[in-house]
Design an enzyme around this catalytic site. Structure first.
Site, short mmCIF file in Angstrom:
data_model
loop_
_atom_site.label_atom_id
_atom_site.label_comp_id
_atom_site.label_asym_id
_atom_site.label_seq_id
_atom_site.Cartn_x
_atom_site.Cartn_y
_atom_site.Cartn_z
N ASP A 114 -22.25 16.11 27.65
CA ASP A 114 -23.06 17.11 26.96
C ASP A 114 -22.43 18.49 27.15
OD1 ASP A 114 -25.08 18.68 25.92
OD2 ASP A 114 -26.56 18.21 27.48
N GLY A 115 -22.05 19.12 26.03
CA GLY A 115 -21.50 20.47 26.08
C GLY A 115 -20.09 20.52 25.51
N GLY A 116 -19.95 21.25 24.40
CA GLY A 116 -18.62 21.42 23.81
C GLY A 116 -18.03 20.17 23.22
N MET A 150 -33.60 20.94 32.43
CA MET A 150 -32.83 21.80 33.32
C MET A 150 -33.84 22.69 34.03
SD MET A 150 -29.95 22.34 30.44
CE MET A 150 -31.00 21.49 29.26
N HIS A 195 -33.57 16.23 28.11
CA HIS A 195 -32.71 16.73 29.19
C HIS A 195 -33.40 17.94 29.80
CE1 HIS A 195 -28.65 18.97 30.09
NE2 HIS A 195 -29.23 18.58 31.19
N SER A 233 -28.08 17.50 19.51
CA SER A 233 -28.94 18.38 20.32
C SER A 233 -29.71 19.30 19.38
CB SER A 233 -28.10 19.21 21.28
OG SER A 233 -28.93 20.16 21.89
N MET A 243 -35.60 24.00 29.42
CA MET A 243 -35.05 24.88 30.47
C MET A 243 -36.18 25.74 31.05
SD MET A 243 -31.58 26.10 28.55
CE MET A 243 -30.63 24.97 27.53
N GLY A 271 -27.35 25.32 30.21
CA GLY A 271 -28.09 26.55 29.89
C GLY A 271 -27.94 27.03 28.46
N PHE A 272 -26.77 26.82 27.87
CA PHE A 272 -26.54 27.35 26.53
C PHE A 272 -25.70 26.40 25.69
CE2 PHE A 272 -27.23 30.88 29.38
CZ PHE A 272 -28.11 31.67 28.67
N GLY A 295 -22.90 25.99 22.52
CA GLY A 295 -21.76 26.75 22.02
C GLY A 295 -20.74 27.17 23.06
N ASP A 309 -33.41 19.74 24.79
CA ASP A 309 -33.12 20.48 26.01
C ASP A 309 -34.31 21.33 26.43
OD1 ASP A 309 -30.23 19.92 26.54
OD2 ASP A 309 -30.03 20.71 24.51
N MET A 366 -22.26 16.81 32.78
CA MET A 366 -22.23 18.03 31.96
C MET A 366 -20.79 18.51 31.80
SD MET A 366 -25.28 18.82 30.97
CE MET A 366 -24.90 20.42 30.24
N HIS A 411 -31.57 14.67 21.14
CA HIS A 411 -31.43 15.26 22.48
C HIS A 411 -32.23 16.56 22.49
CE1 HIS A 411 -29.20 15.96 26.27
NE2 HIS A 411 -29.14 17.24 25.89
C1 DX5 Z 1 -26.65 22.95 27.26
C2 DX5 Z 1 -27.39 21.80 26.68
C3 DX5 Z 1 -26.71 21.12 25.57
C4 DX5 Z 1 -26.35 21.95 24.37
C5 DX5 Z 1 -25.02 21.47 23.92
O1 DX5 Z 1 -27.16 23.25 28.49
O2 DX5 Z 1 -27.68 20.83 27.66
O3 DX5 Z 1 -27.43 19.94 25.16
O4 DX5 Z 1 -27.25 21.87 23.31
O5 DX5 Z 1 -24.59 22.30 22.95
P1 DX5 Z 1 -23.13 22.32 22.33
O6 DX5 Z 1 -22.89 20.98 21.74
O7 DX5 Z 1 -23.22 23.41 21.36
O8 DX5 Z 1 -22.19 22.61 23.47
ZN ZN Z 2 -28.50 18.92 27.01
#
Ligand code: DX5
Ligand code: ZN
Length: 236
Positions: A192-194, A71, A69, A11, A40, A145-146, A148, A38, A140, A36
């Site tokens: 996607d995420g963590g 959002m 992606h 990402s 928003m 949204g974020f 980390g 993002d 997800m 990827h």
């Molecule tokens: C969050 C994004 C993710 C984000 C994942 O809304 O869709 O793509 O970049 O970030 P990490 O891998 O840090 O959780």
């Molecule tokens: Zn994403």
């Protein structure tokens, strides 16, 4: 392609925004399967990131497949602009529009892949009606949204349900049944995420085959090794 062939999608949200084009090239040179991106709108999610113009800059910097992606509410309105700026797949949120089928159909009509994303808390029952109508489903593993954020392990059950449904219905890549004797790759289930070295194996075990990773990969001293490490979890 076997079920455990894993694609890794770094990402770019976690990259250095001061050098987007260089970062896109770095991701490509490191052997990623796609980038990827993002996008928003500060309404569907409480954050703003990149837009179509930045996507265009990334597109000019590399030949790599661009996995976008979005959002945003009213995803339909963004599709044309994103396609013009190099999107190879657009994944939008089930929760962001009442016209899911129309948007999926429009994206495909533009000649690119269509993906459908689900927030962690959205019931997995909704996936079934769209399975044959999209190229990828994104489960997800954090609230969108974020970067980390902490991985939501309860989503693994949804991934498992979705993979089981694909197997039961014999749906492969693109949500279609293979013709007799035809070998098609598995349906794409993205998380996607963590996603990191601890959670990636859990996602793969549950049935995911496309891993998005931001924070984890960009903290790795060697991006290529980090990507390969995630991919290799599919071999175990
Ligand atoms: C969050 C994004 C993710 C984000 C994942 O809304 O869709 O793509 O970049 O970030 P990490 O891998 O840090 O959780
Ligand atoms: Zn994403």
């Amino acid at each position: 392609m076997r079920r455990n062939d894993i694609q890794v999608a770094p990402s770019i949200l976690a990259a250095d925004f001061g050098h987007l084009a260089d970062e896109a090239r770095r991701i490509a040179d490191a052997g990623a399967d796609c980038i990827h991106v993002d996008i928003m709108d500060s309404h569907f999610v409480p954050n703003l990131t990149l837009g179509p113009k930045a996507l265009g800059a990334i597109n000019r910097a590399t030949e790599l497949f661009l996995d976008v992606h979005i959002m945003v509410y009213n995803p339909y309105n963004l599709v044309t602009q994103l396609v013009e700026n190099g999107a190879d797949r657009i994944t939008f949120h089930f929760e962001a529009t009442e016209d899911v089928e129309e948007v999926l159909g429009f994206i495909r009509k533009c000649g690119i892949q269509a993906g459908l994303a689900f927030r962690p808390e959205t019931s997995v029952e909704f996936v079934l009606r769209f399975l044959g109508k999209c190229d990828l489903m994104l489960m997800m593993t954090v609230p969108p949204g974020f970067g980390g954020q902490k991985f939501h392990s309860e989503v693994l059950e949804k991934v498992r349900f979705l993979r089981d449904a694909c197997d039961r219905l014999n749906l492969r890549a693109g949500g279609v049944e293979p013709k007799e004797g035809e070998l098609l790759p598995p349906f794409s289930i993205q998380v996607d995420g963590g996603v990191d070295a601890l959670t990636a194996p859990q996602c793969i075990e549950a049935g995911a085959n496309v891993l998005v990773a931001g924070t984890y990969l960009f903290k790795e001293p060697d991006l290529a090794a980090g990507i390969q490490k995630l991919r290799d979890f599919g071999e175990k």
